[in-house]
Design an enzyme around this catalytic site. Structure first.
Site, short mmCIF file in Angstrom:
data_model
loop_
_atom_site.label_atom_id
_atom_site.label_comp_id
_atom_site.label_asym_id
_atom_site.label_seq_id
_atom_site.Cartn_x
_atom_site.Cartn_y
_atom_site.Cartn_z
N GLU A 256 30.50 49.27 57.89
CA GLU A 256 31.63 49.82 57.15
C GLU A 256 32.26 51.03 57.84
O GLU A 256 33.48 51.24 57.76
CB GLU A 256 31.20 50.22 55.73
CG GLU A 256 30.72 49.05 54.87
CD GLU A 256 29.27 48.62 55.15
OE1 GLU A 256 28.58 49.33 55.92
OE2 GLU A 256 28.83 47.59 54.61
N PHE B 35 29.77 51.17 49.45
CA PHE B 35 29.80 51.26 50.92
C PHE B 35 31.15 51.77 51.44
O PHE B 35 31.21 52.44 52.46
CB PHE B 35 29.44 49.90 51.51
CG PHE B 35 28.24 49.29 50.82
CD1 PHE B 35 27.05 50.01 50.74
CD2 PHE B 35 28.30 48.06 50.21
CE1 PHE B 35 25.96 49.50 50.07
CE2 PHE B 35 27.21 47.53 49.53
CZ PHE B 35 26.03 48.25 49.45
#
Lengths: 313, 272
Positions: free
Chosen positions: A56, A81
């Site tokens: 991410e 995330f």
């Protein structure tokens, strides 16, 4: 009750539709396309969909580079995330240069359900609110989610969009007009104002009905844009009803309740109660059970409304 | 490389190094060591390679440079000033209140800065996004990026390495500034990130190892990167931290410290 659709579904559909209209719209995901519903965009516009894998932080940097080169990237993952893991990348690569990146964060809050605490992000709004210039939208239903995606595309700058996993009732009609940064008064009332956002908006409407049966007139306000927040509608509500209850599917530390308290404590202090996740983590369970356990229900809104009315001047 | 080009680049690199010393001395802080180690690389890119226009810093099809090791901002600012993006005398405002020359690069405030960087490991991801945008738009520009050897300890560098190879970003060239030192000591003592060549190769990159202070080698590597199709290129540039100033060379202590008046005079004299 109206048709129930998760806002993440509406997000996926909106990306497909606006992807036709905006050729510079691209979508990034981090191996969650089936869950975030960006898989719909992937199927419709495969040449403009890029899976970044389970990375991410890199995804947010790639989004920044795309935005710096004229594209409108939607970077998607779970809220945990997107806002949690990648907080620093969002702050430094997207927020600081005020780049035109849209973060589509799904599976926010307790309604992730069975996956439990590690995946139930009740802190994303708090984190994103601290980034200067970040716009935060938390749509209440499928209609508003689609409108929010459109508004995010038309706005130049970073936007954090918060979507849920759980199907929610559609409360807005198809002709609903969404105005970024403008709260919506869903019903008028004089005894107390219920300020809700996202999942809790339909609960607030239900609570207003329950209160009505007890002879209490409650105003319901939908704050879909948490930042910048509509201070005017809040101040007006505080002045006219004299008591406020906020309700959110997020920690009461740093989320909607905090944002409302920040405005009212300076501009028009009135008795207030905040409903949301307290200073604790989530847990595995079925969504209705969890919402009940954490007090995010129409019944609790009713109880807190009665409580706050009692102490009003 | 012909003699004329070599002489031009040697002269420009000297001016770039002087700008690094000038600005960090004026600031009283900053990062001269890692700026001097990439001085020759940025000089080559800005004076011999990149398609850029100082009158139009946002030109759409310009080549881009991302200083992922953002603390080497004095090198970037000096090369931009020497290339005419802003006045040379402004280098003395580095890090000062009100200056557009921030401690780390700010794309919003400084003409010619393509990406805001400074937090290590992030810039290379931004460079990947720019390279992907070039592929998508069909533009022919190339993206260059400088990553520190200490910086390569950040996991995100390898997330980006995976991404660039997966999407075949052959318009991306990364210089890995292998000067061997980081704040706490030798990179091999702190937490060994080597071997970079084998790591990048394993991630699917075209890898070239050079002397990062040899312009002919830099030129050959850049040309080889341009000729390589279907893979991004990592140029592992062996460099000397503090290069060009004798008392700064290979000294850990000169990572983030400015020269005092006496050291400034010595450094400037050595660079002449």
């Amino acid at each position: 009750m109206a048709e129930k659709i998760a806002t993440r579904e509406a997000y996926g559909n909106a990306l497909v539709e606006f992807g036709n209209e905006y050729e510079n719209l691209v979508v990034l995901d981090a191996d969650l396309a089936e869950a975030t519903k960006t898989c719909k965009f992937k199927a419709a516009h495969p040449d403009r969909f890029f899976d970044c894998g389970i990375a991410e932080g890199n995804m947010m940097g790639v989004a920044a580079g795309l935005a710096a080169s004229g594209y409108i990237p939607f970077a998607s993952s779970f809220a945990m995330f997107a806002a949690g893991r990648a907080f620093e990348q969002v702050r430094n690569m997207i927020g600081y240069p005020h780049l035109n990146v849209k973060i589509g964060a799904t599976h926010a809050g307790l309604t992730v359900g069975e996956d439990g605490a590690t995946h139930q992000c009740n802190e994303d709004i708090a984190l994103m609110r601290t980034i200067p210039g970040m716009t935060i939208i938390n749509p209440a239903d499928a209609v508003e989610a689609k409108a929010a995606v459109k508004a995010a595309i038309e706005f130049k700058g970073p936007v954090y969009l918060r979507f849920g996993r759980f199907a929610v009732p559609t409360i807005n009609s198809e002709d609903y007009t969404f105005e970024l940064g403008r709260g919506v008064e869903l019903c008028d009332g004089k005894d107390v104002s219920i300020v809700a956002s996202g999942l809790t908006v339909h609960m607030a409407l239900e609570a207003a009905e329950l209160l009505k049966a007890d002879g209490i007139s409650a105003r319901v306000i939908n704050i879909h844009t948490i930042k910048p927040i509509d201070a005017d509608i809040l101040i007006k509500a505080a002045k006219e009803t004299g008591a406020i209850v906020t309700a959110e599917e997020h920690s009461i530390i740093g989320g909607l309740g905090s944002a409302v308290a920040e405005v009212l404590s300076e501009k028009c202090p009135v008795p207030m109660r905040r409903i949301g996740v307290g200073d604790k983590f989530g847990k595995s369970g079925q969504v209705p059970d969890l919402l009940k356990e954490y007090g995010i229900t129409a019944e609790n809104i009713v109880a807190k409304a009665k409580e706050v009315i009692k102490i009003k001047k | 490389m012909n003699n004329e080009k070599l002489a031009m680049l040697t002269e420009k690199a000297k001016l770039v190094r002087k700008g690094i010393i000038e600005s960090t001395h004026a600031a009283g802080c900053g990062h001269p060591g890692g700026s001097l180690s990439i001085a020759d690389i940025v000089t080559y890119l800005y004076f011999a390679e990149m398609n850029i226009d100082e009158k139009n810093p946002k030109m759409e099809n310009r080549d881009r440079f991302v200083l992922s090791k953002g603390h080497a901002a004095p090198a970037l600012y000096s090369v931009l000033a020497n290339r005419g993006f802003f006045p040379l005398e402004d280098l003395k405002t580095l890090r000062k209140t009100g200056s557009y020359l921030q401690g780390h690069p700010d794309m919003k405030g400084t003409p010619g800065v393509d990406m805001s960087t400074g937090s290590l490991g992030l810039g290379i991801s931004g460079a990947c996004g720019m390279a992907l945008a070039g592929k998508l738009s069909g533009n022919s520009y190339r993206v260059y990026c400088a990553v520190g050897d200490g910086e390569s300890e950040e996991g995100q560098v390898w997330e980006a390495a995976m991404f660039a190879a997966h999407y075949k970003l052959d318009n991306l060239t990364v210089f890995l500034d292998l000067n061997g030192l980081q704040i706490d000591g030798k990179i091999t003592d702190v937490i060994n990130p080597t071997p970079h060549d084998e790591k990048f190769a394993a991630f699917g990159w075209n890898v070239i190892t050079i002397d990062g202070h040899n312009f002919a080698e830099i030129e050959d590597a850049v040309n080889a990167a341009k000729a390589c199709k279907g893979k991004p290129t990592a140029i592992i540039a062996k460099t000397t931290k503090g290069k060009g100033v004798s008392f700064m060379e290979n000294q850990v202590g000169w990572h983030g410290k400015a020269p005092n008046d006496e050291q400034y005079a010595t450094a400037m004299a050595e660079l002449d």
